[in-house]
Design a protein around this motif. Structure first.
Motif, mmCIF file in Angstrom:
data_model
loop_
_atom_site.group_PDB
_atom_site.id
_atom_site.type_symbol
_atom_site.label_atom_id
_atom_site.label_comp_id
_atom_site.label_asym_id
_atom_site.label_seq_id
_atom_site.Cartn_x
_atom_site.Cartn_y
_atom_site.Cartn_z
ATOM 1 N N VAL A 122 0.851 -1.195 0.000
ATOM 2 C CA VAL A 122 0.000 0.000 0.000
ATOM 3 C C VAL A 122 0.884 1.242 0.000
ATOM 4 N N PHE A 123 0.516 2.231 -0.827
ATOM 5 C CA PHE A 123 1.290 3.478 -0.897
ATOM 6 C C PHE A 123 0.350 4.678 -0.759
ATOM 7 N N THR A 124 0.754 5.663 0.046
ATOM 8 C CA THR A 124 -0.025 6.900 0.154
ATOM 9 C C THR A 124 0.520 7.901 -0.866
ATOM 10 N N LYS A 125 -0.222 9.017 -1.022
ATOM 11 C CA LYS A 125 0.187 10.070 -1.959
ATOM 12 C C LYS A 125 1.612 10.552 -1.681
ATOM 13 N N GLU A 126 1.953 10.613 -0.383
ATOM 14 C CA GLU A 126 3.296 11.100 0.006
ATOM 15 C C GLU A 126 4.375 10.104 -0.409
ATOM 16 N N GLU A 127 3.983 8.892 -0.729
ATOM 17 C CA GLU A 127 4.974 7.849 -1.063
ATOM 18 C C GLU A 127 5.039 7.578 -2.565
ATOM 19 N N GLU A 128 4.738 8.588 -3.362
ATOM 20 C CA GLU A 128 4.692 8.379 -4.817
ATOM 21 C C GLU A 128 6.036 7.885 -5.373
ATOM 22 N N ASN A 129 7.146 8.456 -4.871
ATOM 23 C CA ASN A 129 8.453 8.038 -5.402
ATOM 24 C C ASN A 129 8.742 6.575 -5.096
ATOM 25 N N GLU A 130 8.425 6.172 -3.862
ATOM 26 C CA GLU A 130 8.614 4.757 -3.483
ATOM 27 C C GLU A 130 7.736 3.860 -4.363
ATOM 28 N N LEU A 131 6.507 4.324 -4.620
ATOM 29 C CA LEU A 131 5.583 3.536 -5.443
ATOM 30 C C LEU A 131 6.154 3.357 -6.856
ATOM 31 N N LEU A 132 6.667 4.448 -7.441
ATOM 32 C CA LEU A 132 7.206 4.345 -8.801
ATOM 33 C C LEU A 132 8.438 3.432 -8.834
ATOM 34 N N ASP A 133 9.259 3.522 -7.792
ATOM 35 C CA ASP A 133 10.405 2.619 -7.659
ATOM 36 C C ASP A 133 9.956 1.164 -7.659
ATOM 37 N N TYR A 134 8.937 0.912 -6.829
ATOM 38 C CA TYR A 134 8.372 -0.439 -6.689
ATOM 39 C C TYR A 134 7.853 -0.928 -8.039
ATOM 40 N N GLU A 163 2.015 2.016 -18.336
ATOM 41 C CA GLU A 163 0.581 2.029 -17.976
ATOM 42 C C GLU A 163 0.404 2.238 -16.475
ATOM 43 N N ALA A 164 1.288 1.619 -15.700
ATOM 44 C CA ALA A 164 1.181 1.746 -14.239
ATOM 45 C C ALA A 164 1.439 3.199 -13.826
ATOM 46 N N LYS A 165 2.448 3.812 -14.456
ATOM 47 C CA LYS A 165 2.818 5.192 -14.108
ATOM 48 C C LYS A 165 1.670 6.149 -14.450
ATOM 49 N N GLU A 166 1.082 5.901 -15.603
ATOM 50 C CA GLU A 166 -0.047 6.738 -16.029
ATOM 51 C C GLU A 166 -1.202 6.644 -14.999
ATOM 52 N N THR A 167 -1.441 5.432 -14.503
ATOM 53 C CA THR A 167 -2.506 5.238 -13.505
ATOM 54 C C THR A 167 -2.184 5.993 -12.219
ATOM 55 N N VAL A 168 -0.917 5.909 -11.805
ATOM 56 C CA VAL A 168 -0.515 6.625 -10.584
ATOM 57 C C VAL A 168 -0.754 8.118 -10.758
ATOM 58 N N GLU A 169 -0.409 8.643 -11.932
ATOM 59 C CA GLU A 169 -0.600 10.079 -12.182
ATOM 60 C C GLU A 169 -2.081 10.447 -12.104
ATOM 61 N N LYS A 170 -2.911 9.587 -12.706
ATOM 62 C CA LYS A 170 -4.358 9.884 -12.702
ATOM 63 C C LYS A 170 -4.925 9.873 -11.289
#
Ligand code: AMP
Ligand code: GLY
Length: 428
Positions: A122-134, A163-170
């Motif tokens: 699980v990733f919060t908005k503040e953890e966007e960089n960690e999420l993209l790394d993952y 596709e994953a990155k685009e979803t995170v941005e949305k």
């Protein structure tokens, strides 16, 4: 017994239909209901988000039981507010409804209790960089889910990193799901066939309704975007007796126990959305309510007094002897508006409902309304045409439901032609 059903879809039409057949019927109300429910109940225009208005209505009409159909009022605490006013309610507290309203809560509960489900982070908005790394390191496809309620649209299966990155941005930047997308659950992609199992539960004891299978994608062969559900059948052969035993012991029982400990208990219909994988059944999602359109295929298989089942549950001690599961098969095919789940037009006259009913089908209404004394389309999913046959015979039931559906028409009518086919192939 006087009953109020809250909701307006095909699921609520099916709930009202099953309740109307009980041994002890009193006045039956649906708020707001639809033209289908108005044939078997009284539709009432009360503001179902206004708890005071609902509880005043319950007092005025001496309502013995309120059945809440959709997830939104449950997650928002309508059941709690009514119970606080002394009204009997079938449906969980807001606390227990988090099992649907907060996917990260549901995933943590499953992890802590060893309940089989897709592995996740699980990733919060503040953890966007960690999420993209993952997401750069993970295997594809991967599943990204908005943690909050997103009207069934919050799940994306990403085939690759872009596709994953685009979803995170949305979700995180464009906020397409509002607050519901402030947390993202990233899940392992599960392979298998899906099935839905509903447990009617007073928080401890439970009664399982026949397993069903929904068809979430818009096109035949499970192609195209996800919808609310384009058709369902029950019982679903993919859930064999052995699989069902595992669902009970590994999923339903430990989940109810955990919900009791964590939330004070779940009273209502616990919906387990499952993937039947090679390793056994795993949870795709939990919902805090009956499924739509599965309910339209499951309730015609219930014999006995469905109202007593719901009432005894709401009172805190489920009477499992009030109903039994018939040796029958049911198929519900959804007739939708052209363009759904995207944009669609409304207001087209619907013909042939009576002819379909005369052929022996049950026509559950969803997105319909009366305009100038004619019945017209008023939503994406318009009707659910349900056929029932004796025994386990999906092929005969398929023919019967599509035959009934062929009598119905409206401008732009669209339906899948392959509802049941996975089950038929499996039974061969
Ligand atoms: P949900 O709203 O969580 O039920 O997800 C909607 C749909 O997305 C499900 O019915 C599945 O078809 C698909 N889905 C969700 N999670 C997974 C998963 N972990 N693996 C494969 N498919 C999934
Ligand atoms: N049929 C899917 C759902 O009710 O969530």
């Amino acid at each position: 017994m006087n009953v109020l059903v809250i909701g307006s879809g095909g699921r609520e039409h099916a709930l009202a239909w099953a309740i109307s057949k009980s041994k002890n019927p009193g006045k039956l109300f649906v708020a707001p209901g639809n033209p289908g429910t108005s044939k078997i109940a009284t539709n009432v225009q009360i503001d179902t988000n206004n708890h005071k208005e609902v509880s005043e209505f319950c007092k005025k009409e001496s309502i013995d039981l309120v059945v809440i159909g959709p997830e939104k009022p449950l997650v928002e605490g309508v059941a709690d507010a009514l119970r606080a006013e002394g009204v009997n309610v079938f449906g969980p507290s807001a606390n227990a409804a988090r099992i649907e309203g907060d996917k990260s809560f549901a995933k943590d509960l499953m992890k802590e209790n060893g309940i089989p489900t897709a592995s996740f982070s699980v990733f919060t908005k503040e953890e966007e960089n960690e999420l993209l790394d993952y997401l750069q390191k993970t295997e594809y496809p991967v599943v990204l889910k908005a943690s909050g309620l997103a009207a069934g649209k919050g799940v994306v299966i990403a085939k690759n990193f872009s596709e994953a990155k685009e979803t995170v941005e949305k979700m995180f930047r464009e906020n397409i799901f509002g607050k519901a997308g402030n947390k993202i659950v990233v899940e392992e992609f599960l392979v298998g066939e899906e099935a839905s199992v509903f447990a009617i539960t007073d928080g401890e004891d439970y009664f399982l309704l026949p397993p069903s299978q929904d068809h979430k994608r818009i096109f035949d062969g499970d192609e195209g975007p996800n919808t609310g559900g384009m058709g369902a059948y029950a019982p679903a052969p993919v859930v064999t007796n052995d699989v069902l035993k595992l669902v009970e012991t590994e999923i339903i029982q430990p989940t109810l126990k955990a919900l009791k400990e964590k939330t004070g208990g779940f009273n209502g219909c616990l919906y387990a959305g499952l993937m039947i994988t090679q390793e056994g059944p795993k949870v795709v999602e939990f919902n805090c309510r009956f499924g739509d359109p599965e309910t339209q295929a499951v309730l015609p298989l219930i014999e006995g007094d469905f109202l007593e089942l719901l009432y005894s549950t709401a009172k805190g001690k489920i009477n499992k002897n009030s109903v039994k599961i018939a040796d029958k098969t049911a198929v519900c095919v959804v007739a939708a508006s052209k363009g759904y789940p995207g944009a669609y037009e409304k207001g087209f006259e619907i013909t042939g409902i009576e002819e379909a009913e005369k052929s022996g089908a049950i026509v559950f209404q969803a997105g319909t309304k009366i305009e100038n004394s004619k019945i017209v389309t008023n939503g994406g999913r318009v009707l659910g045409v349900t056929a029932v046959v004796e025994g386990k015979d999906l092929s005969a039931c398929k023919i019967k439901s599509y035959d009934a559906l062929s009598k119905i028409n409206f401008n732009g009518i669209y339906y899948r032609k392959d509802i049941t086919d996975k089950g038929i192939n499996r039974s061969k």
